[in-house]
Design an enzyme around this catalytic site. Structure first.
Site, PDB file in Angstrom:
ATOM      1  N   TYR A 132      -8.060  -4.411  -1.591  1.00  0.00           N
ATOM      2  CA  TYR A 132      -7.540  -3.222  -2.283  1.00  0.00           C
ATOM      3  C   TYR A 132      -7.440  -2.110  -1.252  1.00  0.00           C
ATOM      4  O   TYR A 132      -8.456  -1.569  -0.810  1.00  0.00           O
ATOM      5  CB  TYR A 132      -8.486  -2.855  -3.422  1.00  0.00           C
ATOM      6  CG  TYR A 132      -8.082  -1.683  -4.286  1.00  0.00           C
ATOM      7  CD1 TYR A 132      -6.836  -1.084  -4.203  1.00  0.00           C
ATOM      8  CD2 TYR A 132      -8.983  -1.176  -5.221  1.00  0.00           C
ATOM      9  CE1 TYR A 132      -6.490  -0.020  -5.012  1.00  0.00           C
ATOM     10  CE2 TYR A 132      -8.646  -0.111  -6.047  1.00  0.00           C
ATOM     11  CZ  TYR A 132      -7.407   0.466  -5.936  1.00  0.00           C
ATOM     12  OH  TYR A 132      -7.072   1.534  -6.744  1.00  0.00           O
ATOM     13  N   LYS A 160      -3.850  -5.568  -3.185  1.00  0.00           N
ATOM     14  CA  LYS A 160      -3.375  -4.518  -4.081  1.00  0.00           C
ATOM     15  C   LYS A 160      -3.092  -3.322  -3.182  1.00  0.00           C
ATOM     16  O   LYS A 160      -4.008  -2.706  -2.637  1.00  0.00           O
ATOM     17  CB  LYS A 160      -4.417  -4.166  -5.137  1.00  0.00           C
ATOM     18  CG  LYS A 160      -3.993  -2.985  -6.018  1.00  0.00           C
ATOM     19  CD  LYS A 160      -5.095  -2.565  -6.983  1.00  0.00           C
ATOM     20  CE  LYS A 160      -4.659  -1.332  -7.785  1.00  0.00           C
ATOM     21  NZ  LYS A 160      -5.724  -0.862  -8.711  1.00  0.00           N
TER      22      LYS A 160
END
Length: 290
Positions: A132, A160
């Protein structure tokens, strides 16, 4: 493996405590509306205000409620490698399909430190790990070159990406390979993200408009960008209104309007200004949700 519309789930509270019944309702609703995965205890799940016990309870309840119908990518990030290992190992033990691990925040590791951190997490368990990258919150930005080095590890499967930089998708395809899973972390630019080679979005707005977000993603993945643009026009005011104040607060307010959970958040976050509520109400009407 992971694609389409996956809500970064809110964590419902009632009177300061976890509202597990509301959480189960949200999971059922999300699956019924077409979400292709669930992502508990990330930023939108108020992970900074959850105790370790609460964090693990939420992950366990979401995995149990999903019952294998859609994948669960459990938030497992920390700026402490030992703590992140605990969260990743718990996610594996409880049956999550993957772990979402944010780049360590506040202590600002170097790129070498990021490689050491994610390598340790890769080596501690057998489930896939999704990086992330959100430099606006963590301050540290993982470069495409660093990501490419980590992508060589078999269980580092995707990212992400919440950089807001659409060029990153192409840069990361070059450094990580076309099979590396790239998921947008920003609703407003998800259309462009997928056009560059992304395959989905871990979405805040999907908390509130799961069917619209799922159909939007289906259109982009089918290459029907004219149809996707129609959805984008419908959803864009909602993307913007939810983020007038912190997005999870806006999402909880919108969910309360739909009768799905309380708008309660934990301090230091606060309830919305009346003007923000009015903007969200108008955006929900524009999207056909009210």
């Amino acid at each position: 493996m992971f694609k389409g519309s996956m809500p970064a789930l809110v964590t419902p509270f009632r009177n300061g405590e976890l509202d597990l019944e509301a959480l189960k309702r949200l999971v059922e609703w999300q699956i019924g509306e077409g979400s292709t995965g669930l992502v508990p205890v990330g930023t939108t799940g108020e992970s900074p205000t959850l105790s370790h016990e609460e964090h693990e309870t939420v992950v366990a309840e979401v995995v149990k409620a999903a019952a294998g119908r859609v994948p669960v990518i459990a938030g497992a990030g920390s700026n402490n490698t030992t703590e992140a290992i605990r969260f990743v190992q718990f996610a594996q033990r409880i049956g999550a399909d993957a772990a979402l691990v944010v780049t360590p925040y506040y202590n600002r590791p170097t790129q070498r430190g990021l490689i050491a951190h994610f390598t340790a997490l890769h080596d501690c368990a057998e489930i896939p790990i999704v990086i992330y990258n959100i430099p606006g919150r963590s301050v540290v930005d993982m470069t495409p070159a660093t990501m490419g080095a980590l992508a060589k590890l078999p269980r580092i499967v995707g990212v992400k990406d919440a950089t807001g930089d659409l060029a990153r998708v192409s840069q990361q395809r070059a450094s990580c390979g076309a099979d590396f899973i790239q998921l947008s972390g920003e609703d407003a630019t998800a259309l462009g993200f997928n056009a560059h080679g992304g395959v989905g979005c871990i979405s805040v707005t999907a908390n509130v408009a799961p069917r619209l977000c799922a159909e939007f993603q289906q259109a982009t993945l089918a290459g029907d960008y004219a149809k996707a643009l129609d959805y984008q026009d419908r959803l864009m005011p909602l993307h913007e209104a939810i983020f007038i104040e912190p997005g999870l607060v806006g999402a909880k307010y919108a969910l309360s309007k739909l009768g799905l959970c309380s708008e309660e958040v934990r301090s230091p976050l606060t309830g919305l200004e009346d003007s923000t509520k009015a903007a969200i109400d108008a955006a929900m009407k524009h999207a056909g949700l009210l």
